[in-house]
Scaffold this motif. Structure first.
Motif, PDB file in Angstrom:
ATOM      1  N   CYS A 280       0.724  -1.277   0.013  1.00  0.00           N
ATOM      2  CA  CYS A 280       0.013   0.093   0.092  1.00  0.00           C
ATOM      3  C   CYS A 280       0.848   1.467   0.105  1.00  0.00           C
ATOM      4  CB  CYS A 280      -1.064   0.009   1.211  1.00  0.00           C
ATOM      5  SG  CYS A 280       0.018  -0.019   2.733  1.00  0.00           S
ATOM      6  N   CYS A 292      -4.596  -3.672   3.749  1.00  0.00           N
ATOM      7  CA  CYS A 292      -4.967  -3.633   2.337  1.00  0.00           C
ATOM      8  C   CYS A 292      -4.742  -4.820   1.562  1.00  0.00           C
ATOM      9  CB  CYS A 292      -4.159  -2.325   1.857  1.00  0.00           C
ATOM     10  SG  CYS A 292      -4.867  -0.942   2.227  1.00  0.00           S
ATOM     11  N   HIS A 297      -6.918  -5.718  -1.680  1.00  0.00           N
ATOM     12  CA  HIS A 297      -6.763  -4.376  -2.507  1.00  0.00           C
ATOM     13  C   HIS A 297      -5.453  -4.663  -3.389  1.00  0.00           C
ATOM     14  CE1 HIS A 297      -8.953  -1.850   0.410  1.00  0.00           C
ATOM     15  NE2 HIS A 297      -9.874  -2.587  -0.103  1.00  0.00           N
TER      16      HIS A 297
END
Length: 357
Positions: A280, A292, A297
């Motif tokens: 991230c 994340c 993500h």
């Protein structure tokens, strides 16, 4: 009725917005927001409350009838910071300051003072900060907690009365097992020893540093130096990153930041490289513990800010993801010395490191 246009709050220096009550001294006509001056218990419903500041109150009547006189003239205003009154009473009489100026000065002094009785608490597993706070309050029910707050990382910071009570609370929390408590001391320094021949035996390398640089006089020095990482350098050598005790760092600093080793004298530099997540691109954690990444993500490239891993980047473009997100000039990589966010993190580490000198 609000304050006049040319009248500013003596604490926040802002005009009356009508949202909170405005206190104005009957005698000197100075004042400010009731919230800024930390005054509670206002019985009057008027937007502007008559009030007497400390210097004017001393003029109006003797100290014996001071509180009674103020209560009559201010419709029952109570002062929320009595300790500030006693601490600043001499200052008020000497300089003739308004109460708002007294509070403002107290606040500035509070911001500059370092509290040594703080305890930072975090959970070993995944636990909500609210639940952790309840558990801490139950465990420390016999200890008076002055105040507490949550941090951005979900930890809790509590303030205790004395260093003895802080140490006792820290030991008690350690006994529980699922909580980690630290007293917020500054970090031990990290140094980089440059261009050293690679040594597979880490223990013998540390012993060589101790013997050749006369560090044996430091109590328990063998446990105060450890190798954190190594980086490849020119000529098949490596740069060793060591974590050491402040006393060891001070001793090395006294040797002009040089260490004697088997094949010569090597330069030593302080190492402030921050912990960076390469998923991230935020500071303070590794990609292994990145939330994340857990949530699925996509990663961000530390070179071009694209949605791919940095190690597989083929682009010649350099763009900082963090600076681009904050709408700054971003024509550099995340860990570039020209990055203001990266250099700010480096300075934070430098200021929070106990160098020992």
């Amino acid at each position: 009725m609000g304050s006049p246009v040319d009248e500013l709050c003596l604490v926040c220096h802002e005009r009356d917005d009508g949202k909170v009550k405005w206190l104005k001294c009957l005698k000197c006509k100075l004042g400010g927001h009731s919230t800024c001056m930390r005054m509670t218990g206002l019985k009057s419903n008027a937007s502007e409350v008559n009030w007497v500041c400390d210097p004017c109150a001393l003029v109006i009547k003797s100290e014996v009838h001071l509180r009674e006189e103020i209560n009559v003239m201010t419709d029952g205003v109570t002062l929320a910071v009595e300790e500030a009154v006693s601490a600043q009473s001499g200052q008020v009489e000497k300089d003739g300051m308004n109460w708002a100026e007294v509070v403002s000065r107290c606040r500035k002094r509070k911001r500059t003072q370092k509290n040594k009785n703080l305890l930072i608490i975090k959970a070993k597993g995944s636990k909500k900060a609210v639940d952790m706070k309840k558990e801490v309050e139950e465990l420390l029910s016999d200890v008076q907690i002055m105040d507490s707050k949550f941090t951005n990382k979900g930890n809790i910071v509590i303030n205790l009365e004395s260093e003895e009570k802080r140490n006792a609370a820290q030991n008690k929390l350690h006994e529980v097992g699922n909580l980690i408590a630290s007293n917020g001391k500054r970090w031990d320094p990290k140094i980089m020893v440059c261009n050293v021949a690679r040594n597979e035996d880490k223990e013998s390398f540390i012993e060589e540093i101790i013997v050749r640089n006369n560090l044996e006089s430091i109590d328990g020095v063998i446990n105060k130096i450890k190798i954190v990482s190594e980086r490849p350098a020119a000529g098949g050598t490596v740069h060793y990153v060591l974590k050491c005790d402040p006393e060891v760092r001070a001793r090395i600093h006294g040797m002009n930041d040089k260490l004697k080793l088997k094949w010569g004298v090597h330069q030593v530099y302080d190492h402030y490289f921050p912990l960076l997540c390469y998923h991230c691109l935020k500071f303070g954690h590794k990609s292994d513990s990145c939330q994340c990444k857990v949530k699925g993500h996509a990663p961000h490239c530390y070179k071009c800010a694209g949605q791919h891993e940095g190690r597989s980047c083929q682009s010649d473009v350099r763009k900082c993801f963090n600076c681009a997100a904050s709408k700054r000039q971003s024509e550099h990589s995340v860990s570039s010395l020209s990055c203001p966010i990266f250099t700010s993190e480096v300075n934070r580490i430098r200021l929070n490191t106990n160098h020992g000198f």
